[in-house]
Write an enzyme that holds these catalytic residues in place. Structure first.
Site, short mmCIF file in Angstrom:
data_model
loop_
_atom_site.label_atom_id
_atom_site.label_comp_id
_atom_site.label_asym_id
_atom_site.label_seq_id
_atom_site.Cartn_x
_atom_site.Cartn_y
_atom_site.Cartn_z
N ILE A 188 0.85 -1.19 0.00
CA ILE A 188 0.00 0.00 0.00
C ILE A 188 0.88 1.24 0.00
CG2 ILE A 188 -1.69 1.31 1.36
CD1 ILE A 188 -2.95 -1.32 2.22
N GLY B 126 4.94 4.15 2.28
CA GLY B 126 4.32 2.91 1.81
C GLY B 126 4.58 1.81 2.81
N LYS B 127 3.93 0.70 2.66
CA LYS B 127 4.20 -0.45 3.53
C LYS B 127 3.65 -1.69 2.86
CE LYS B 127 5.99 -1.05 7.73
NZ LYS B 127 6.97 -0.22 8.46
N GLY B 128 4.18 -2.83 3.25
CA GLY B 128 3.69 -4.08 2.71
C GLY B 128 3.68 -5.15 3.76
N ASP C 86 10.88 -5.04 8.14
CA ASP C 86 10.00 -4.70 9.27
C ASP C 86 9.84 -6.00 10.07
OD1 ASP C 86 8.14 -2.45 10.35
OD2 ASP C 86 6.82 -4.18 10.32
#
Ligand code: NAD
Length: 420
Positions: free
Chosen positions: A60, A105-107, A146
């Site tokens: 995202i 952003g991040k996933g 992460d």
């Protein structure tokens, strides 16, 4: 994890509160309330036992107003769209508060790495990378480690992406192994930033660092390095935990011994660590210990309306993303407990990720001393500007950080204007 709350609501609340103080209209912040782009993917993997399992994953992008999206990839059973949305938005504001040219952003992939073999983790990583490949790239969106991922996983992402493009592309991901263009100092960067920030706030409050007590929740990349560097800086780390629970010694823990035990095997857990003078406690008990500094370095929603009244620490340094809910924030503020917000306290990781990306693009490499010095300069400057604004506006450090960050994002959006 307690999941009856939506972390993205936390983000929207603080953004709206900051916008009100800055005098912004609804139109000024309307676009910031929504992630720019969301991708949900299914990841079929041939497991070691020959069966096929389909994992769910996300990438995202909350904002690309100030630069390419930037943010980690989480492998954890509780990953869900709202969590990834919140983590992506926090990245937007984190990059803004330390003023590096990125959006957020991040996933994540819904999986439990502790129950998977290395082959299975690599297969998930490769197929997930292929599925999100249309979105990522050094100029578009740059993942990093992460919870549940590490340098090895970043190396496999870099390799998969490079194979798909037909040539070597270092800058697609940061937090890589050094052999693949990783930056010296990146592995320790988040914890190092936590240490700089902790020392900065102690100085402002006139609390000597020597012997000051600390409890650290989480003993992964961020928690373990924070504990190590705070211990080396003279603070007394009295408690640390992982998913299995925590250990406590009011006279101070032998942090080097604990960290070498954890580093020896990824399956080693603190529930099995025994040392004279230490007692085993739960993660909940750790949060409520009588310490000066509490460093939550695990997951979101750890300090909430249910336990905020019981926190005895004077200071909370948010090494994790989103460990404190909005309700808890209000309770802590009323009780005079200072909270150094995640978007400032744990920004060291993305700052050195930025250094890694800059080095990759220019094909140069900096020494570890250079990296650590540049990191300190950025963390100290960001801390000072947040502290000064907080004093001027008589508000919390979280609000101070958001006032700076939101203004930078809104200014960038308005300078670009709405296309078409
Ligand atoms: P990690 O996977 O290396 O470590 C996570 C730690 O949390 C482990 O010790 C694990 O046992 C523990 N944990 C897991 N579930 C738990 C639970 N329910 N209760 C208590 N402890 C639990 O992850 P990390 O990279 O250290 O990330 C930790 C936090 O820091 C996350 O919030 C992450 O988003 C944030 N963060 C990480 C980075 C980075 O560079 N890795 C940068 C900024 C912020």
């Amino acid at each position: 994890m307690k999941q009856s709350y939506n972390p993205y609501d936390n983000v929207l609340k603080v953004v709206q509160d900051a916008a009100a103080i800055l005098g912004y209209s609804d139109s000024d912040i309307e676009a910031i309330k929504y992630p720019e782009r969301e991708l949900k993917v299914s990841i079929p993997v041939r497991m070691d036992d020959g069966t096929t399992h389909v994992f769910q994953g996300y990438r995202i992008q909350h904002s690309t107003s100030r630069g390419p999206a930037k943010g980690g990839i989480r492998f954890h059973p509780d990953v869900n769209a709202d969590e990834v949305r919140a983590l992506a938005a926090w990245m937007t504001f984190k990059c803004a508060v330390v003023n590096i040219p990125y959006g957020g952003g991040k996933g994540g992939v819904v999986c439990d790495p502790s129950k998977l073999s290395e082959n299975e983790i690599r297969a998930i990583t490769r197929r997930y990378t292929a599925a999100i490949a249309p979105l990522i790239g050094p100029e578009q969106d740059i993942p990093a480690p992460d919870v549940g991922t590490n340098a090895a996983v970043m190396g496999w992402i870099m390799d998969t992406y490079s194979m798909l493009k037909g040539h070597c592309i270092h800058g697609v991901v940061t937090g890589k192994p050094l052999e693949l263009g990783g930056a010296l100092g990146r592995n320790e960067a988040t914890g190092r930033g936590v240490m700089f920030t902790t020392l900065n706030i102690l100085k402002k409050l006139g609390i000597p660092s020597e012997g000051t007590t600390v409890a650290v929740q989480g003993a992964g990349n961020v928690g373990s390095v924070s504990a190590k560097l705070l211990h080396e800086a003279g603070l007394k780390v009295v408690a640390i935990s992982d998913v299995s629970g925590g250990i406590y010694n009011p006279d101070g823990l032998d942090i080097p011994a604990i960290l070498s035990y954890l580093a020896a095997d990824r399956r080693n857990l603190l529930k099995d660590f025994n040392e004279d003078g230490t007692t085993h406690i739960s993660n909940e008990e750790l949060l409520e210990l009588p310490v000066t500094v509490l460093v939550p370095a695990a997951l979101e929603n750890q300090i909430n309306a249910g336990n905020a009244e019981k926190i005895q620490a004077k200071l909370i340094v948010e090494a994790a993303n989103g460990p404190t809910t909005s309700e808890a924030d209000e309770i802590l503020a009323k009780r005079g407990i200072k909270v150094i917000p995640d978007i400032l306290a744990n920004a060291g990781g993305v700052v050195v990720s930025y250094f890694e990306w800059v080095q990759n693009i220019q094909s140069v490499s900096w020494t570890e001393d250079e990296v650590n010095k540049k990191l300190k300069d950025i963390m100290d400057a960001a801390f000072e500007s947040v502290w000064d604004l907080t004093q001027e506006k008589h508000t919390t450090l979280r609000m101070g950080a958001y006032l700076i960050a939101l203004k930078r994002v809104v200014d960038a959006k308005s300078a670009r204007a709405i296309w078409p």
